[in-house]
Motif scaffolding. Structure first.
Motif, PDB file in Angstrom:
ATOM      1  N   TRP A 287       0.827  -1.207   0.000  1.00  0.00           N
ATOM      2  CA  TRP A 287       0.000   0.000   0.000  1.00  0.00           C
ATOM      3  C   TRP A 287       0.867   1.265   0.000  1.00  0.00           C
ATOM      4  O   TRP A 287       0.434   2.319  -0.472  1.00  0.00           O
ATOM      5  CB  TRP A 287      -0.937   0.007   1.203  1.00  0.00           C
ATOM      6  CG  TRP A 287      -2.145  -0.835   0.960  1.00  0.00           C
ATOM      7  CD1 TRP A 287      -2.410  -2.054   1.495  1.00  0.00           C
ATOM      8  CD2 TRP A 287      -3.237  -0.521   0.097  1.00  0.00           C
ATOM      9  NE1 TRP A 287      -3.590  -2.530   1.013  1.00  0.00           N
ATOM     10  CE2 TRP A 287      -4.134  -1.611   0.148  1.00  0.00           C
ATOM     11  CE3 TRP A 287      -3.540   0.542  -0.732  1.00  0.00           C
ATOM     12  CZ2 TRP A 287      -5.309  -1.644  -0.584  1.00  0.00           C
ATOM     13  CZ3 TRP A 287      -4.710   0.504  -1.457  1.00  0.00           C
ATOM     14  CH2 TRP A 287      -5.586  -0.560  -1.390  1.00  0.00           C
TER      15      TRP A 287
ATOM     16  N   ILE B  84       2.106   2.019  -3.784  1.00  0.00           N
ATOM     17  CA  ILE B  84       1.152   2.590  -4.733  1.00  0.00           C
ATOM     18  C   ILE B  84       1.309   4.108  -4.846  1.00  0.00           C
ATOM     19  O   ILE B  84       1.474   4.639  -5.953  1.00  0.00           O
ATOM     20  CB  ILE B  84      -0.290   2.174  -4.367  1.00  0.00           C
ATOM     21  CG1 ILE B  84      -0.465   0.674  -4.590  1.00  0.00           C
ATOM     22  CG2 ILE B  84      -1.303   2.958  -5.204  1.00  0.00           C
ATOM     23  CD1 ILE B  84      -1.767   0.121  -4.065  1.00  0.00           C
ATOM     24  N   PRO B  85       1.296   4.863  -3.735  1.00  0.00           N
ATOM     25  CA  PRO B  85       1.491   6.317  -3.881  1.00  0.00           C
ATOM     26  C   PRO B  85       2.894   6.678  -4.369  1.00  0.00           C
ATOM     27  O   PRO B  85       3.074   7.677  -5.073  1.00  0.00           O
ATOM     28  CB  PRO B  85       1.251   6.884  -2.488  1.00  0.00           C
ATOM     29  CG  PRO B  85       0.872   5.768  -1.620  1.00  0.00           C
ATOM     30  CD  PRO B  85       0.961   4.493  -2.378  1.00  0.00           C
ATOM     31  N   LEU B  86       3.886   5.853  -4.025  1.00  0.00           N
ATOM     32  CA  LEU B  86       5.249   6.124  -4.488  1.00  0.00           C
ATOM     33  C   LEU B  86       5.327   5.992  -6.007  1.00  0.00           C
ATOM     34  O   LEU B  86       5.891   6.861  -6.693  1.00  0.00           O
ATOM     35  CB  LEU B  86       6.237   5.168  -3.816  1.00  0.00           C
ATOM     36  CG  LEU B  86       7.687   5.324  -4.242  1.00  0.00           C
ATOM     37  CD1 LEU B  86       8.222   6.677  -3.806  1.00  0.00           C
ATOM     38  CD2 LEU B  86       8.535   4.193  -3.701  1.00  0.00           C
TER      39      LEU B  86
ATOM     40  N   ALA C 190       2.825   6.253  -8.063  1.00  0.00           N
ATOM     41  CA  ALA C 190       2.025   7.340  -8.618  1.00  0.00           C
ATOM     42  C   ALA C 190       2.804   8.655  -8.606  1.00  0.00           C
ATOM     43  O   ALA C 190       2.741   9.434  -9.559  1.00  0.00           O
ATOM     44  CB  ALA C 190       0.731   7.493  -7.832  1.00  0.00           C
ATOM     45  N   ALA C 191       3.553   8.925  -7.553  1.00  0.00           N
ATOM     46  CA  ALA C 191       4.340  10.156  -7.468  1.00  0.00           C
ATOM     47  C   ALA C 191       5.454  10.169  -8.513  1.00  0.00           C
ATOM     48  O   ALA C 191       5.709  11.194  -9.158  1.00  0.00           O
ATOM     49  CB  ALA C 191       4.923  10.309  -6.072  1.00  0.00           C
TER      50      ALA C 191
END
Length: 63
Positions: A6, A9-11, A13-14
């Motif tokens: 989890w 996922i933002p990593l 996306a960034a």
């Protein structure tokens, strides 16, 4: 291990957003360049070719 997934996922996306921002802000080439020079050559050739032709006659006016 699920928490790590989890966090990835933002990593990802960034990183993707950063790559897209760099691509969107790239320096674009401006100017007409060789396309304009080619058009000028074409225009000069067409004017030169038309120099030997007689001028079109004006239509006679009906009175």
């Amino acid at each position: 291990m699920a928490a790590l997934a989890w966090l990835l996922i933002p990593l990802v996306a960034a990183v993707g957003a950063g790559l897209w921002a760099m691509w969107a802000n790239r320096t674009r080439r401006t100017g007409d360049g060789p396309e304009l020079a080619g058009y000028e050559k074409f225009r000069a050739a067409m004017e030169k070719q038309g120099a030997g032709l007689p001028a079109p006659e004006e239509p006679a006016e009906s009175a």
